[in-house]
Design an enzyme around this catalytic site. Sequence first.
Site, mmCIF file in Angstrom:
data_model
loop_
_atom_site.group_PDB
_atom_site.id
_atom_site.type_symbol
_atom_site.label_atom_id
_atom_site.label_comp_id
_atom_site.label_asym_id
_atom_site.label_seq_id
_atom_site.Cartn_x
_atom_site.Cartn_y
_atom_site.Cartn_z
ATOM 1 N N CYS A 113 0.805 -1.228 0.000
ATOM 2 C CA CYS A 113 0.000 0.000 0.000
ATOM 3 C C CYS A 113 0.836 1.276 0.000
ATOM 4 C CB CYS A 113 -0.921 0.025 1.224
ATOM 5 S SG CYS A 113 -2.010 -1.396 1.395
ATOM 6 N N HIS A 141 -1.216 6.531 2.227
ATOM 7 C CA HIS A 141 -1.176 5.306 3.030
ATOM 8 C C HIS A 141 -2.002 5.413 4.298
ATOM 9 C CE1 HIS A 141 0.996 2.317 5.776
ATOM 10 N NE2 HIS A 141 0.224 1.645 4.979
#
Length: 486
Positions: free
Chosen positions: A81, A140
Amino acid sequence: MMRSKAFLLGGAFALATANAFGASMPEDTNSRPNVLMLAIDDLNSWVGAMNGHPSTKTPNIDGLALQATTFTNAHAPAPLCGPSRASIMTGLLPSTTGIYGHVKDNDIRSANMTAAQSTFLSEYFKQHGYYTAAVGKIFHHGIADGSFDVFGGRNGQFGPYAPERFKWTKKGTNTDWGAYPEKDEMMPDYDSAKWLVEQLQRKHDKPFFIAGGFLRPHVPWTVPQKWFDMHPIDNIELPPYLPNDLDDVPEIAKRISTFEMMPTTDWAIESGEWKNIVQAYLASISFVDHYVGQVLDALEASEYADNTIVVLWGDHGYDVGEKNRFAKMALWETSTKTTLIIKTPESSSKAVSNQPVSLVDMYPTLVKMAGLPENPLNEGHDITPLITNPNADWEHVALTTFGPNNHAVKNERFRYIRYEDGSEELYDHSTDPNEWNNLASNPFYSDVKDRLKAKLPKQNAKWSPVSQYKSNEYFKALTEKAAAGE
């Protein structure tokens, strides 16, 4: 589900759509198209429009695809991610910024000198007269400070969490699966969808760039029981798995893709949990599809329906039993391939492209579609030619990076992986879609390897000290060396 409206050739809308295909655009920002960007955490290619899994139920995403271009060969810039989203939002490759692991949103531009020069995707639109708003997980953690005009917030973790773990208790991961909580209203994605709907119901006096970051199907795979009921356990089909699959891969491939805190497929088979995990992942996808549908319906009911670009993406792939793992974090197809669907304002029919594209391509593509000047720092490629003609000649590849000098190169047929120690993998998807037969040592394919090797990044930036990943020994060592300035 989103439904098509008539295309009106006139006024500002005609100017906006003409510009999306390269025509000149007047300075009046109100004539530009809006952008609605929907990011779905840990969504692989298991949606109906991608033919990713026979048991999936995603009517709303599939409805969007009926009016859009679906990219069936789309890949993440990183199979994790943090670096993937940093790449998407900066338009820069991980091998350029040195962001190979997770990074705090506000630290991205501190990664190295090139990252410091970057303008985030949302900032670029804001600088060109757009109202920008976001909710949920876009970077994130949430968003970088100042990257949007308005931020609707994000639940800090991935809950709500059950009082006790259902099935998986190892530390270092949120991985778990089971029916929880009782109501959708207790899920953060419910609130994010509501916030996005309210944004689309507002009167906007200038074009907007609105982004929504949904959390499911990120672990834990816990959603209310009704979503599990959509996928009866007896009807669940398991993905393909070969027990000795990794016998012909280099040792480093195993080092970078083994995470002791995650379940293995062998464990799932022995414990009888594999079908339950697949059911939970599918239930999580169906859950998020429903709330994506609420947002798409709100757009369709709004005054902006005929002048809004819609882009929906997952941030990387995810293994759900393939390769003896339940994880992302590898350079194989199932960890890099994800969902990417782009709808232009005037589109009302389905198109599918199998040309290789990367999520880093979204930045220059949206800039082009909105008629904005190019950002010269962008390392992605404008994929509007594939929206115009899904089968157009395409010289580019999709590049995925997982640590310095570890890269996967995907074209329409082959995947080539080269690791920092020089070891290699090569797979021919025309005969081996599951990547079970490593052809890298076969001299017959030397020319193929050479062509793909030429597409590797020319620079491999040092691991930035603001980026970290310590979930296995390989990445822990790299993180610690970077922190020590080595």
